[in-house]
Design a protein around this motif. Structure first.
Motif, PDB file in Angstrom:
ATOM      1  N   UNK A 243      29.585  20.248  59.720  1.00 24.07           N
ATOM      2  CA  UNK A 243      29.838  19.531  60.784  1.00 24.07           C
ATOM      3  C   UNK A 243      28.424  18.463  60.852  1.00 24.07           C
ATOM      4  N   UNK A 244      27.331  19.162  60.582  1.00 23.61           N
ATOM      5  CA  UNK A 244      26.055  18.866  60.510  1.00 23.61           C
ATOM      6  C   UNK A 244      25.654  18.107  59.194  1.00 23.61           C
ATOM      7  N   UNK A 245      26.571  18.575  57.937  1.00 20.44           N
ATOM      8  CA  UNK A 245      25.718  18.340  56.569  1.00 20.44           C
ATOM      9  C   UNK A 245      25.773  16.898  56.227  1.00 20.44           C
ATOM     10  N   UNK A 246      26.372  15.903  56.692  1.00 20.17           N
ATOM     11  CA  UNK A 246      26.197  14.532  56.360  1.00 20.17           C
ATOM     12  C   UNK A 246      25.085  14.181  57.077  1.00 20.17           C
ATOM     13  N   UNK A 247      24.306  14.525  58.034  1.00 18.90           N
ATOM     14  CA  UNK A 247      23.047  14.053  58.416  1.00 18.90           C
ATOM     15  C   UNK A 247      22.242  14.042  57.493  1.00 18.90           C
ATOM     16  N   UNK A 248      21.573  15.189  56.762  1.00 22.90           N
ATOM     17  CA  UNK A 248      20.712  15.331  55.825  1.00 22.90           C
ATOM     18  C   UNK A 248      20.951  14.593  54.608  1.00 22.90           C
ATOM     19  N   UNK A 249      22.284  13.989  54.416  1.00 24.65           N
ATOM     20  CA  UNK A 249      22.602  13.247  53.280  1.00 24.65           C
ATOM     21  C   UNK A 249      22.576  11.675  53.387  1.00 24.65           C
ATOM     22  N   UNK A 250      22.994  11.320  54.582  1.00 20.75           N
ATOM     23  CA  UNK A 250      23.281   9.899  55.093  1.00 20.75           C
ATOM     24  C   UNK A 250      21.691   9.419  55.534  1.00 20.75           C
ATOM     25  N   UNK A 251      21.040  10.351  56.358  1.00 18.81           N
ATOM     26  CA  UNK A 251      19.579  10.052  56.702  1.00 18.81           C
ATOM     27  C   UNK A 251      18.846   9.425  55.640  1.00 18.81           C
ATOM     28  N   UNK A 252      18.467  10.403  54.802  1.00 22.51           N
ATOM     29  CA  UNK A 252      17.568  10.294  53.511  1.00 22.51           C
ATOM     30  C   UNK A 252      18.135   8.923  52.764  1.00 22.51           C
ATOM     31  N   UNK A 253      19.308   8.763  52.430  1.00 20.74           N
ATOM     32  CA  UNK A 253      19.526   7.538  51.774  1.00 20.74           C
ATOM     33  C   UNK A 253      19.226   6.304  52.475  1.00 20.74           C
ATOM     34  N   UNK A 254      19.620   6.241  53.758  1.00 21.35           N
ATOM     35  CA  UNK A 254      19.327   5.310  54.746  1.00 21.35           C
ATOM     36  C   UNK A 254      17.638   5.109  54.455  1.00 21.35           C
ATOM     37  N   UNK A 255      16.933   6.220  54.763  1.00 19.44           N
ATOM     38  CA  UNK A 255      15.284   5.945  54.680  1.00 19.44           C
ATOM     39  C   UNK A 255      15.026   5.591  53.365  1.00 19.44           C
ATOM     40  N   UNK A 256      15.501   6.147  52.330  1.00 18.11           N
ATOM     41  CA  UNK A 256      15.049   5.600  50.804  1.00 18.11           C
ATOM     42  C   UNK A 256      15.410   3.979  50.741  1.00 18.11           C
ATOM     43  N   UNK A 257      16.457   3.502  51.249  1.00 15.98           N
ATOM     44  CA  UNK A 257      16.821   2.037  51.410  1.00 15.98           C
ATOM     45  C   UNK A 257      16.050   1.367  52.086  1.00 15.98           C
ATOM     46  N   UNK A 258      15.456   1.705  53.370  1.00 17.91           N
ATOM     47  CA  UNK A 258      14.838   1.158  54.224  1.00 17.91           C
ATOM     48  C   UNK A 258      13.115   0.996  53.450  1.00 17.91           C
ATOM     49  N   UNK A 259      12.930   1.976  52.964  1.00 20.17           N
ATOM     50  CA  UNK A 259      11.420   2.129  52.283  1.00 20.17           C
ATOM     51  C   UNK A 259      11.540   1.094  51.265  1.00 20.17           C
ATOM     52  N   UNK A 260      12.653   0.899  50.447  1.00 17.86           N
ATOM     53  CA  UNK A 260      12.701   0.110  49.314  1.00 17.86           C
ATOM     54  C   UNK A 260      12.552  -1.389  49.707  1.00 17.86           C
ATOM     55  N   UNK A 261      13.167  -1.538  50.999  1.00 19.21           N
ATOM     56  CA  UNK A 261      13.185  -3.021  51.700  1.00 19.21           C
ATOM     57  C   UNK A 261      11.829  -3.444  52.263  1.00 19.21           C
ATOM     58  N   UNK A 262      10.946  -2.382  52.815  1.00 22.95           N
ATOM     59  CA  UNK A 262       9.654  -2.522  53.559  1.00 22.95           C
ATOM     60  C   UNK A 262       8.784  -2.820  52.144  1.00 22.95           C
ATOM     61  N   UNK A 263       8.869  -2.119  50.924  1.00 20.67           N
ATOM     62  CA  UNK A 263       8.093  -2.195  50.112  1.00 20.67           C
ATOM     63  C   UNK A 263       8.406  -4.052  49.486  1.00 20.67           C
ATOM     64  N   UNK A 264       9.549  -4.313  49.262  1.00 21.29           N
ATOM     65  CA  UNK A 264      10.039  -5.796  48.864  1.00 21.29           C
ATOM     66  C   UNK A 264       9.374  -6.894  49.813  1.00 21.29           C
ATOM     67  N   UNK A 265       9.441  -6.386  51.157  1.00 17.53           N
ATOM     68  CA  UNK A 265       8.654  -7.407  52.251  1.00 17.53           C
ATOM     69  C   UNK A 265       7.412  -7.447  52.084  1.00 17.53           C
ATOM     70  N   UNK A 266       6.766  -6.443  52.190  1.00 18.96           N
ATOM     71  CA  UNK A 266       5.345  -6.027  52.322  1.00 18.96           C
ATOM     72  C   UNK A 266       4.242  -6.089  51.217  1.00 18.96           C
ATOM     73  N   UNK A 267       4.850  -5.463  50.099  1.00 17.70           N
ATOM     74  CA  UNK A 267       3.978  -5.200  48.801  1.00 17.70           C
ATOM     75  C   UNK A 267       4.288  -5.968  47.631  1.00 17.70           C
ATOM     76  N   UNK A 268       5.522  -6.373  47.469  1.00 16.79           N
ATOM     77  CA  UNK A 268       6.199  -7.080  46.349  1.00 16.79           C
ATOM     78  C   UNK A 268       5.371  -8.265  45.862  1.00 16.79           C
TER      79      UNK A 268
END
Length: 268
Positions: A243-268
Protein backbone atom coordinates in the motif's frame (compact mmCIF):
# COMPACT_ATOMS: atom_id res chain seq x y z
CA UNK A 1 27.74 3.04 -26.26
CA UNK A 2 25.54 0.08 -27.09
CA UNK A 3 22.34 -0.85 -25.27
CA UNK A 4 23.99 -4.02 -23.98
CA UNK A 5 26.88 -1.98 -22.53
CA UNK A 6 24.41 0.29 -20.74
CA UNK A 7 22.34 -2.62 -19.46
CA UNK A 8 25.28 -4.65 -18.14
CA UNK A 9 26.99 -1.65 -16.53
CA UNK A 10 23.84 -0.41 -14.81
CA UNK A 11 22.87 -3.92 -13.67
CA UNK A 12 26.22 -4.59 -12.02
CA UNK A 13 26.58 -1.10 -10.55
CA UNK A 14 23.06 -1.08 -9.10
CA UNK A 15 23.51 -4.61 -7.73
CA UNK A 16 26.59 -3.45 -5.81
CA UNK A 17 24.76 -0.31 -4.65
CA UNK A 18 21.92 -2.38 -3.16
CA UNK A 19 24.24 -5.09 -1.82
CA UNK A 20 26.21 -2.54 0.22
CA UNK A 21 23.25 -0.31 1.07
CA UNK A 22 20.92 -3.14 2.00
CA UNK A 23 23.87 -4.81 3.69
CA UNK A 24 24.36 -1.96 6.15
CA UNK A 25 20.63 -2.02 6.92
CA UNK A 26 20.87 -5.75 7.60
CA UNK A 27 23.98 -5.27 9.72
CA UNK A 28 22.22 -2.71 11.92
CA UNK A 29 18.85 -4.49 12.08
CA UNK A 30 19.61 -8.18 12.63
CA UNK A 31 20.29 -9.19 16.24
CA UNK A 32 23.05 -11.68 15.52
CA UNK A 33 25.04 -9.17 13.47
CA UNK A 34 28.18 -7.61 14.92
CA UNK A 35 26.86 -4.17 13.88
CA UNK A 36 23.44 -4.64 15.52
CA UNK A 37 21.96 -1.34 16.70
CA UNK A 38 24.84 0.69 15.24
CA UNK A 39 22.31 3.40 14.41
CA UNK A 40 21.30 5.93 11.78
CA UNK A 41 24.80 7.32 11.24
CA UNK A 42 26.04 3.88 10.20
CA UNK A 43 23.15 3.55 7.76
CA UNK A 44 23.61 6.97 6.17
CA UNK A 45 27.35 6.59 5.72
CA UNK A 46 26.92 3.00 4.56
CA UNK A 47 24.55 4.14 1.82
CA UNK A 48 26.93 6.94 0.85
CA UNK A 49 29.79 4.47 0.40
CA UNK A 50 27.40 2.15 -1.47
CA UNK A 51 26.65 4.92 -3.96
CA UNK A 52 30.35 5.69 -4.34
CA UNK A 53 31.28 2.05 -5.01
CA UNK A 54 28.41 1.40 -7.40
CA UNK A 55 29.11 4.61 -9.30
CA UNK A 56 32.77 3.76 -9.82
CA UNK A 57 31.85 0.29 -11.07
CA UNK A 58 29.19 1.62 -13.46
CA UNK A 59 31.25 4.55 -14.77
CA UNK A 60 31.07 3.21 -18.33
CA UNK A 61 27.32 3.87 -18.58
CA UNK A 62 27.45 7.14 -16.64
CA UNK A 63 26.56 5.44 -13.34
CA UNK A 64 22.93 6.46 -13.14
CA UNK A 65 21.94 3.56 -10.83
CA UNK A 66 18.62 5.33 -10.37
CA UNK A 67 15.67 5.96 -12.74
CA UNK A 68 15.20 9.43 -11.22
CA UNK A 69 18.73 10.31 -12.32
CA UNK A 70 18.06 8.82 -15.75
CA UNK A 71 14.90 10.93 -16.12
CA UNK A 72 16.72 14.07 -15.03
CA UNK A 73 19.54 13.48 -17.51
CA UNK A 74 17.09 12.75 -20.33
CA UNK A 75 15.25 16.02 -19.68
CA UNK A 76 18.57 17.84 -19.55
CA UNK A 77 19.53 16.28 -22.87
CA UNK A 78 22.48 14.26 -21.59
CA UNK A 79 21.11 10.96 -22.93
CA UNK A 80 18.69 9.91 -25.66
CA UNK A 81 15.12 9.12 -24.59
CA UNK A 82 15.41 5.85 -26.48
CA UNK A 83 18.05 4.75 -23.97
CA UNK A 84 15.84 5.37 -20.93
CA UNK A 85 14.08 1.96 -20.94
CA UNK A 86 17.47 0.21 -21.15
CA UNK A 87 18.72 2.13 -18.13
CA UNK A 88 15.50 1.38 -16.24
CA UNK A 89 15.71 -2.35 -16.99
CA UNK A 90 19.32 -2.65 -15.86
CA UNK A 91 18.67 -0.63 -12.72
CA UNK A 92 15.66 -2.73 -11.66
CA UNK A 93 17.35 -6.06 -12.36
CA UNK A 94 20.47 -4.93 -10.51
CA UNK A 95 18.44 -3.84 -7.50
CA UNK A 96 16.79 -7.25 -7.28
CA UNK A 97 20.11 -9.07 -7.62
CA UNK A 98 21.63 -6.90 -4.90
CA UNK A 99 18.75 -7.67 -2.54
CA UNK A 100 19.15 -11.41 -3.10
CA UNK A 101 22.87 -11.09 -2.36
CA UNK A 102 22.07 -9.35 0.94
CA UNK A 103 19.84 -12.29 1.88
CA UNK A 104 22.58 -14.79 1.00
CA UNK A 105 25.22 -12.84 2.93
CA UNK A 106 23.07 -12.62 6.07
CA UNK A 107 21.18 -15.90 5.64
CA UNK A 108 21.87 -17.21 9.14
CA UNK A 109 21.18 -13.85 10.75
CA UNK A 110 17.83 -13.57 8.95
CA UNK A 111 16.70 -16.97 10.20
CA UNK A 112 17.93 -16.33 13.75
CA UNK A 113 16.29 -12.89 13.88
CA UNK A 114 12.97 -14.00 12.44
CA UNK A 115 12.60 -16.95 14.81
CA UNK A 116 13.76 -15.09 17.92
CA UNK A 117 10.91 -15.03 20.50
CA UNK A 118 11.82 -11.52 21.59
CA UNK A 119 11.66 -10.18 18.04
CA UNK A 120 8.37 -11.93 17.35
CA UNK A 121 6.83 -10.74 20.59
CA UNK A 122 7.96 -7.14 20.03
CA UNK A 123 6.84 -7.00 16.40
CA UNK A 124 3.68 -9.06 16.41
CA UNK A 125 2.56 -8.09 19.90
CA UNK A 126 1.79 -11.61 21.01
CA UNK A 127 3.01 -15.17 20.55
CA UNK A 128 -0.28 -17.08 20.75
CA UNK A 129 -0.16 -17.91 17.06
CA UNK A 130 3.44 -19.20 16.99
CA UNK A 131 3.72 -22.93 16.23
CA UNK A 132 6.27 -25.41 17.55
CA UNK A 133 8.73 -24.52 14.77
CA UNK A 134 8.67 -20.82 15.66
CA UNK A 135 6.44 -19.83 12.76
CA UNK A 136 3.83 -17.12 13.17
CA UNK A 137 0.46 -17.66 11.51
CA UNK A 138 0.12 -15.45 8.44
CA UNK A 139 -3.07 -13.92 9.84
CA UNK A 140 -0.90 -12.31 12.50
CA UNK A 141 1.43 -10.66 9.97
CA UNK A 142 1.31 -6.84 9.93
CA UNK A 143 1.57 -4.69 6.82
CA UNK A 144 5.32 -4.25 7.25
CA UNK A 145 7.29 -7.30 8.34
CA UNK A 146 10.11 -7.20 10.90
CA UNK A 147 12.88 -7.13 8.28
CA UNK A 148 11.14 -5.16 5.52
CA UNK A 149 13.27 -2.13 6.42
CA UNK A 150 16.35 -4.02 5.25
CA UNK A 151 14.87 -4.28 1.77
CA UNK A 152 12.81 -1.13 1.34
CA UNK A 153 11.74 2.11 2.99
CA UNK A 154 8.77 3.08 5.12
CA UNK A 155 7.49 6.24 6.81
CA UNK A 156 7.68 6.99 10.51
CA UNK A 157 4.35 8.83 10.22
CA UNK A 158 1.95 7.70 7.49
CA UNK A 159 0.76 10.78 5.67
CA UNK A 160 0.52 10.37 1.91
CA UNK A 161 0.99 14.04 1.05
CA UNK A 162 3.94 14.52 3.41
CA UNK A 163 5.59 11.21 2.51
CA UNK A 164 5.31 11.96 -1.21
CA UNK A 165 6.56 15.53 -0.76
CA UNK A 166 9.53 14.32 1.31
CA UNK A 167 10.62 11.89 -1.40
CA UNK A 168 10.16 14.51 -4.12
CA UNK A 169 12.16 17.16 -2.26
CA UNK A 170 15.01 14.82 -1.34
CA UNK A 171 15.24 13.51 -4.90
CA UNK A 172 15.33 17.01 -6.37
CA UNK A 173 18.36 17.71 -4.18
CA UNK A 174 20.07 14.52 -5.34
CA UNK A 175 19.38 14.83 -9.06
CA UNK A 176 20.02 18.57 -9.23
CA UNK A 177 23.39 18.04 -7.56
CA UNK A 178 24.24 15.45 -10.20
CA UNK A 179 23.12 17.67 -13.07
CA UNK A 180 25.07 20.69 -11.83
CA UNK A 181 28.08 19.35 -9.92
CA UNK A 182 28.86 15.76 -10.77
CA UNK A 183 28.66 15.55 -14.53
CA UNK A 184 31.35 13.96 -16.61
CA UNK A 185 32.74 15.92 -19.54
CA UNK A 186 30.28 14.41 -22.02
CA UNK A 187 27.31 15.22 -19.79
CA UNK A 188 25.94 11.67 -19.68
CA UNK A 189 26.49 10.85 -16.01
CA UNK A 190 28.80 11.31 -13.07
CA UNK A 191 32.53 11.30 -13.54
CA UNK A 192 35.23 10.10 -11.13
CA UNK A 193 35.25 13.22 -8.94
CA UNK A 194 31.50 13.57 -9.38
CA UNK A 195 30.93 10.13 -7.85
CA UNK A 196 32.66 11.23 -4.66
CA UNK A 197 30.66 14.44 -4.52
CA UNK A 198 27.37 12.62 -5.07
CA UNK A 199 28.24 10.11 -2.33
CA UNK A 200 28.62 12.99 0.12
CA UNK A 201 25.33 14.45 -1.11
CA UNK A 202 23.60 11.12 -0.41
CA UNK A 203 25.02 11.11 3.13
CA UNK A 204 23.80 14.68 3.60
CA UNK A 205 20.33 13.81 2.34
CA UNK A 206 20.17 10.85 4.69
CA UNK A 207 21.20 12.91 7.69
CA UNK A 208 19.01 15.92 6.91
CA UNK A 209 15.99 14.61 4.98
CA UNK A 210 15.97 10.86 5.61
CA UNK A 211 14.16 10.84 8.94
CA UNK A 212 10.53 10.96 7.76
CA UNK A 213 10.55 8.18 5.11
CA UNK A 214 13.99 6.55 5.07
CA UNK A 215 14.92 8.47 1.86
CA UNK A 216 14.38 6.04 -0.99
CA UNK A 217 15.23 8.79 -3.56
CA UNK A 218 15.48 5.95 -6.08
CA UNK A 219 12.50 3.96 -7.39
CA UNK A 220 14.40 0.71 -8.00
CA UNK A 221 16.24 0.94 -4.67
CA UNK A 222 12.83 0.46 -3.07
CA UNK A 223 10.81 -1.53 -5.62
CA UNK A 224 13.40 -4.16 -6.58
CA UNK A 225 14.22 -5.24 -3.02
CA UNK A 226 10.54 -5.05 -2.01
CA UNK A 227 9.74 -7.56 -4.76
CA UNK A 228 12.56 -9.78 -3.49
CA UNK A 229 11.23 -9.50 0.09
CA UNK A 230 7.84 -10.69 -1.15
CA UNK A 231 9.38 -13.68 -2.95
CA UNK A 232 12.08 -14.87 -0.56
CA UNK A 233 11.35 -17.83 1.77
CA UNK A 234 11.90 -15.83 4.96
CA UNK A 235 10.19 -17.23 8.08
CA UNK A 236 7.73 -14.85 9.78
CA UNK A 237 8.64 -12.12 7.29
CA UNK A 238 5.22 -10.47 7.44
CA UNK A 239 3.86 -8.26 4.70
CA UNK A 240 5.71 -6.20 2.10
CA UNK A 241 3.53 -3.10 2.64
CA UNK A 242 2.44 -2.73 -0.99
CA UNK A 243 0.00 0.00 0.00
CA UNK A 244 2.94 2.34 0.59
CA UNK A 245 5.15 1.01 -2.22
CA UNK A 246 4.00 3.49 -4.89
CA UNK A 247 5.27 6.52 -2.95
CA UNK A 248 9.02 5.72 -3.12
CA UNK A 249 8.55 4.99 -6.84
CA UNK A 250 6.41 7.92 -7.94
CA UNK A 251 7.99 10.51 -5.60
CA UNK A 252 11.56 10.09 -6.88
CA UNK A 253 10.42 10.00 -10.51
CA UNK A 254 8.60 13.31 -10.00
CA UNK A 255 11.62 14.70 -8.18
CA UNK A 256 13.96 13.67 -11.00
CA UNK A 257 11.70 15.33 -13.57
CA UNK A 258 11.46 18.53 -11.50
CA UNK A 259 15.25 18.63 -11.11
CA UNK A 260 15.62 18.27 -14.88
CA UNK A 261 13.17 21.13 -15.40
CA UNK A 262 14.96 23.35 -12.88
CA UNK A 263 18.25 22.70 -14.68
CA UNK A 264 16.74 23.66 -18.05
CA UNK A 265 15.30 26.89 -16.65
CA UNK A 266 18.13 27.98 -14.37
CA UNK A 267 21.36 26.50 -15.74
CA UNK A 268 20.98 25.52 -19.41
Amino acid sequence: MSSSDIFISETIGTAVLILLGGGVCAAVTLKRSKAYNAGWLAITFGWGFAVLTGAYIAAKSGAHLNPAVTIGLAIKGGIEWSQVPVYFAGELLGAMIGAVLVWITYYGQFRAHLTDPGVLSEHYGYLDSVDHEGMVEQSASPKAGPVLGIFSTGPEIRNVAQNLATEIIATVVLVLSILTLGLSADGKGVGVLGSLLVAFVVVGIGLSLGGPTGYAINPVRDLGPRIVHALLPLPNKGGSDWGYAWIPVVGPLIGGAIAGGIYQVAFA
